[in-house]
Design an enzyme around this catalytic site. Structure first.
Site, short mmCIF file in Angstrom:
data_model
loop_
_atom_site.label_atom_id
_atom_site.label_comp_id
_atom_site.label_asym_id
_atom_site.label_seq_id
_atom_site.Cartn_x
_atom_site.Cartn_y
_atom_site.Cartn_z
N GLY A 1 20.82 87.74 150.21
CA GLY A 1 19.83 87.98 149.16
C GLY A 1 18.58 88.67 149.69
O GLY A 1 18.03 89.58 149.06
N CYS A 2 18.13 88.24 150.85
CA CYS A 2 16.91 88.81 151.44
C CYS A 2 17.13 90.26 151.87
O CYS A 2 16.23 91.09 151.74
CB CYS A 2 16.45 87.96 152.62
SG CYS A 2 16.00 86.27 152.12
#
Length: 177
Positions: free
Chosen positions: A45-46
């Site tokens: 996600g990051c």
């Protein structure tokens, strides 16, 4: 600490970037600052969020904004992450989570039944006068950069716009004998 709300003065800070250079909020007076907090470098996600900000960086700059990413990772980890994904903005090392605390995004999290302390993915748009203009709490990564850009009044870059998906022609199954 509670999350600063729109209209409040953004908490000041100074943190080292991926190269160890001190970066402060005050040095961006007169510009919009997209301050995004994320849990950990080089995680799915990051990475998606960072790459979306990378891909939209020219449009964000054109809209008068500077992007700053903040996580509890150290400068070495940030340096590897920025190099691996060619990130054109500063990643700030908040190893003692003091800035995350000041912005109300450091707290208890639960994942797969395990409880731990960490960052809640949150983005702040800080106006040129140093006030919080907009807050995106508990960010969903998909489409987030475009929301930030729209709030700034910018236009999404061509690469960030959704192109129509063309379906490949269906293949015929070989004839059975």
């Amino acid at each position: 600490m509670p999350i600063p709300q729109a209209g409040s003065v953004a908490p000041g800070f100074q943190l080292p970037d991926q190269n160890g250079t001190p970066v402060s909020l005050a040095q961006f007076a007169g510009k919009h600052v997209v301050l995004y907090f994320y849990p950990k470098d080089d995680t799915p996600g990051c990475t998606t969020e960072a790459c979306d900000f990378r891909d939209g960086s020219s449009a964000l700059t054109k809209a008068g904004a500077v992007v700053l990413g903040v996580s509890p990772d150290d400068t070495k980890r940030h340096q590897k992450f920025a190099a691996k994904f060619n990130l054109p903005f500063a990643l700030l090392a908040d190893t003692a989570h003091e800035v995350a605390d000041a912005y109300g995004v450091w707290g208890e999290k639960t994942n797969y039944g395990r409880t731990y302390m960490g960052i809640t993915r949150t983005t702040f748009l800080i106006d040129p006068q140093g006030k919080v203009k907009h807050v995106w709490p508990k960010v969903k990564v998909a489409g987030h950069m475009k929301e930030v850009l729209a709030t700034l009044g910018g236009e999404a870059p061509a690469a960030a716009k959704k192109a129509p998906v063309k379906k490949a022609p269906a293949k015929k199954a070989p004839a059975q004998r």
